[in-house]
Structures are given as C-alpha cells and as structure tokens.
Write an enzyme that holds these catalytic residues in place. Structure first.
Site, PDB file in Angstrom:
ATOM      1  N   SER A  11      26.338 -39.933 -11.265  1.00 27.44           N
ATOM      2  CA  SER A  11      28.398 -39.557 -11.236  1.00 27.44           C
ATOM      3  C   SER A  11      28.567 -39.695 -12.535  1.00 27.44           C
ATOM      4  CB  SER A  11      28.652 -40.430  -9.922  1.00 27.44           C
ATOM      5  OG  SER A  11      29.813 -39.723  -9.697  1.00 27.44           O
ATOM      6  N   HIS A  36      26.685 -35.207 -11.990  1.00 25.84           N
ATOM      7  CA  HIS A  36      27.580 -34.918 -10.776  1.00 25.84           C
ATOM      8  C   HIS A  36      28.529 -35.384 -11.605  1.00 25.84           C
ATOM      9  CE1 HIS A  36      29.083 -35.165  -6.384  1.00 25.84           C
ATOM     10  NE2 HIS A  36      29.167 -35.755  -7.064  1.00 25.84           N
ATOM     11  N   ASP A  38      32.775 -36.086 -10.208  1.00 23.90           N
ATOM     12  CA  ASP A  38      34.019 -36.110  -8.737  1.00 23.90           C
ATOM     13  C   ASP A  38      35.317 -35.651  -9.545  1.00 23.90           C
ATOM     14  OD1 ASP A  38      31.523 -37.934  -7.820  1.00 23.90           O
ATOM     15  OD2 ASP A  38      32.363 -36.782  -6.898  1.00 23.90           O
ATOM     16  N   MET A  40      38.951 -35.051  -8.073  1.00 21.72           N
ATOM     17  CA  MET A  40      39.572 -36.000  -6.545  1.00 21.72           C
ATOM     18  C   MET A  40      41.380 -35.652  -7.334  1.00 21.72           C
ATOM     19  SD  MET A  40      37.788 -39.702  -6.829  1.00 21.72           S
ATOM     20  CE  MET A  40      36.415 -39.830  -6.398  1.00 21.72           C
ATOM     21  N   HIS A  69      31.685 -32.011  -7.241  1.00 24.98           N
ATOM     22  CA  HIS A  69      32.257 -31.768  -6.050  1.00 24.98           C
ATOM     23  C   HIS A  69      34.037 -32.840  -5.906  1.00 24.98           C
ATOM     24  CE1 HIS A  69      31.685 -35.525  -3.102  1.00 24.98           C
ATOM     25  NE2 HIS A  69      32.672 -34.619  -3.164  1.00 24.98           N
ATOM     26  N   MET A  71      37.348 -33.211  -4.120  1.00 24.47           N
ATOM     27  CA  MET A  71      37.483 -33.061  -3.142  1.00 24.47           C
ATOM     28  C   MET A  71      38.954 -32.913  -3.404  1.00 24.47           C
ATOM     29  SD  MET A  71      35.114 -37.249  -3.735  1.00 24.47           S
ATOM     30  CE  MET A  71      35.037 -37.071  -5.401  1.00 24.47           C
ATOM     31  N   MET A 140      28.241 -37.154   2.851  1.00 18.02           N
ATOM     32  CA  MET A 140      28.792 -38.390   2.235  1.00 18.02           C
ATOM     33  C   MET A 140      28.219 -39.601   2.651  1.00 18.02           C
ATOM     34  SD  MET A 140      30.479 -37.501  -0.308  1.00 18.02           S
ATOM     35  CE  MET A 140      31.544 -39.050  -0.442  1.00 18.02           C
ATOM     36  N   PHE A 146      36.540 -43.626  -4.266  1.00 17.31           N
ATOM     37  CA  PHE A 146      36.004 -44.765  -5.474  1.00 17.31           C
ATOM     38  C   PHE A 146      34.634 -44.802  -5.295  1.00 17.31           C
ATOM     39  CE2 PHE A 146      40.303 -45.583  -5.566  1.00 17.31           C
ATOM     40  CZ  PHE A 146      40.819 -45.284  -4.341  1.00 17.31           C
ATOM     41  N   GLY A 147      34.180 -45.019  -6.454  1.00 15.64           N
ATOM     42  CA  GLY A 147      33.219 -45.806  -6.669  1.00 15.64           C
ATOM     43  C   GLY A 147      32.967 -47.068  -6.579  1.00 15.64           C
ATOM     44  N   GLY A 148      31.542 -47.415  -6.514  1.00 18.47           N
ATOM     45  CA  GLY A 148      31.105 -48.548  -6.468  1.00 18.47           C
ATOM     46  C   GLY A 148      31.351 -49.166  -4.315  1.00 18.47           C
ATOM     47  N   ASP A 178      25.535 -38.970  -1.319  1.00 23.05           N
ATOM     48  CA  ASP A 178      26.904 -39.858  -2.655  1.00 23.05           C
ATOM     49  C   ASP A 178      27.540 -40.288  -1.969  1.00 23.05           C
ATOM     50  OD1 ASP A 178      29.581 -37.092  -4.110  1.00 23.05           O
ATOM     51  OD2 ASP A 178      28.966 -39.565  -4.290  1.00 23.05           O
ATOM     52  N   GLY A 180      27.394 -45.597  -2.978  1.00 22.88           N
ATOM     53  CA  GLY A 180      26.673 -45.982  -2.990  1.00 22.88           C
ATOM     54  C   GLY A 180      25.329 -46.388  -3.097  1.00 22.88           C
ATOM     55  N   GLY A 200      26.496 -43.332  -8.810  1.00 24.23           N
ATOM     56  CA  GLY A 200      26.949 -43.754  -9.795  1.00 24.23           C
ATOM     57  C   GLY A 200      27.003 -44.988 -10.783  1.00 24.23           C
TER      58      GLY A 200
HETATM   59  C1  DX5 Z   1      32.907 -41.099  -3.858  1.00 25.26           C
HETATM   60  C2  DX5 Z   1      32.600 -40.473  -5.301  1.00 25.26           C
HETATM   61  C3  DX5 Z   1      31.036 -41.413  -5.542  1.00 25.26           C
HETATM   62  C4  DX5 Z   1      29.791 -41.375  -6.514  1.00 25.26           C
HETATM   63  C5  DX5 Z   1      29.396 -42.442  -6.621  1.00 25.26           C
HETATM   64  O1  DX5 Z   1      34.333 -40.336  -3.512  1.00 25.26           O
HETATM   65  O2  DX5 Z   1      32.008 -39.062  -5.167  1.00 25.26           O
HETATM   66  O3  DX5 Z   1      30.546 -41.587  -4.480  1.00 25.26           O
HETATM   67  O4  DX5 Z   1      29.988 -39.740  -6.834  1.00 25.26           O
HETATM   68  O5  DX5 Z   1      29.761 -43.892  -7.062  1.00 25.26           O
HETATM   69  P1  DX5 Z   1      28.911 -44.665  -6.159  1.00 25.26           P
HETATM   70  O6  DX5 Z   1      27.509 -44.703  -6.615  1.00 25.26           O
HETATM   71  O7  DX5 Z   1      29.058 -45.644  -7.041  1.00 25.26           O
HETATM   72  O8  DX5 Z   1      29.378 -45.067  -4.962  1.00 25.26           O
HETATM   73 ZN    ZN Z   2      30.462 -36.709  -5.548  1.00 27.36          ZN
END
Ligand code: DX5
Ligand code: ZN
Length: 224
Positions: A11, A36, A38, A40, A69, A71, A140, A146-148, A178, A180, A200
C-alpha cells in the site's frame, strides 16, 4: 490447500511521499503483484491522502494491477477520473448502502474490477447484497484512515464467512485483507481464506523489500 493465486499488494499509504515514484518502483522491483492505492476524502475517514492524479503519475511506471481503495463518501463522482488515470480496479465501501449498487455497476461499465469493502464495526451481513456484483471483497482489519495500526484479529471470522459464502454460493470474488497485515499474521489471514494481502508499514518499512515480500509470499503460499 487453496489453489487460488496469492496476491501481495503493497500500500502506497506507507510509501515515502517525498519520493513516491521511486518508492513505487521499489515495490514493483521488489516483486509486488499489485499496488494498493488508498484514497481518503477526509469525510468518510478522518484523513486525506491523494486523488486520481497519483494513479496517473505512477501508471506509466508499471504494468502491475493498480488497486484503488476509495475510502470516500461519494465515490460515484470520482470513478471516471480514476478510470481515465489508469486504475485497474476500484473498491468502495458497503457502508455507503444502496447507492453502492449503482456505483459498482458503473465501475464495471468502465471496464474495471469492482470491489466492496467492510469496516471492522460493520456486521458482515451488509456485504451480502453485493456478492453477485463484485470481483473483490475487502475485509478491513483496521479502522480505515491511517496506516501503521494494529491488526484486529477478530476480523478473521469475517474472512472465513465470506470464504464459505464464496464456496457455498458459487461466487469467485477475490478476498482481500487490509490493515496491520504483516509477517506475524499473514498466514492466519491465508488460512482463513484471504487471497490478497494489502500491506503498507510491514513492507515499505523494510530496507530489503524484496526479502520481505518473498517472506510474506512464502508464508501465505504454504498454509494448509
Ligand atoms: C487504512 C489503510 C491501511 C493501509 C495499510 O485505511 O487502508 O490499512 O492500506 O497500512 P498498514 O499495512 O500500514 O496498516
Ligand atoms: Zn486500503
């Protein structure tokens, strides 16, 4: 063992925004299957990322499947620009309700793969009305935005449910996870029925991304 192809999809949310082209190329050259993207809108989720211009910018640099994706609260006003930008698939959220039927139809009419996503607090039943209209179902495993974040293990039950529906109702959608997703949980996702692994932080955070993708691929391919 499932004979479905397993797809590793880094991602870009976790990429270096000061070097997006280079980091996209790094993912491509490291053996990714999909990229991927993302998207937003700051309304459906409490964050803003980027728009179709990013897809347009990376498209010339890879033939990989670009997996957008969305969102977003009003994806219907965006899908045409993403199609023009060169995305290969668009996923929208089942939480949008009835309007998602028309948008999924329009995504397919644009010649793209159509996906529906479901957030952790939502009951899995909300995706049932869409099963015959999709090519991909995204479970999901974090709250979007947010990532991480940490992987929500309870979401594996949803993956098992949609896998069973796919078999018992003779559907063929790809099951994607998708949020974590990393080395410590990707095989659990595969065992539950996931085919596509969006990751990601766990991939872009590695100096040797080739090694990380290979490790994830080995883990998800060798589950019983
Ligand atoms: C959340 C995103 C994240 C991203 C992946 O809205 O969709 O999940 O793709 O990020 P990590 O792998 O860092 O959770
Ligand atoms: Zn995503």
């Amino acid at each position: 063992m499932s004979d479905r192809q397993k797809i590793i999809a880094p991602s870009l949310l976790a990429a270096d925004y000061g070097a997006l082209r280079e980091d996209t190329l790094r993912a491509v050259q490291s053996g990714a299957d999909w990229i991927h993207v993302d998207i937003m809108d700051g309304h459906f989720v409490p964050n803003i990322s980027y728009g179709a211009e990013l897809v347009k910018a990376i498209r010339p640099h890879t033939d990989l499947f670009l997996d957008s994706h969305l969102m977003c609260s009003k994806p219907e006003i965006l899908i045409e620009s993403f199609a023009k930008a060169g995305t290969d698939g668009i996923t929208i959220h089942a939480e949008l309700g009835e309007s998602a039927h028309d948008t999924l139809r329009d995504i397919r009419a644009l010649g793209l793969r159509a996906g529906v996503a479901i957030n952790p607090p939502s009951d899995i039943s909300i995706v049932e009305p869409f099963l015959s209209e999709i090519d991909l179902l995204l479970v999901m495993t974090v709250n979007p935005g947010f990532g991480g974040q940490s992987f929500i293990q309870e979401m594996l039950e949803k993956v098992r449910t949609v896998r069973d529906w796919r078999t018992s109702r003779d559907f063929n959608y790809i099951i994607q996870v998708d949020g974590g997703v990393g080395m410590q949980n990707c095989s659990l996702c595969a065992q539950a029925g996931a085919d596509c692994f969006v990751s990601g932080t766990a991939l872009f955070g590695q100096h040797d991304m080739t090694k990380a993708i290979l490790e994830m691929r080995n883990q998800v391919n060798f589950v019983s």
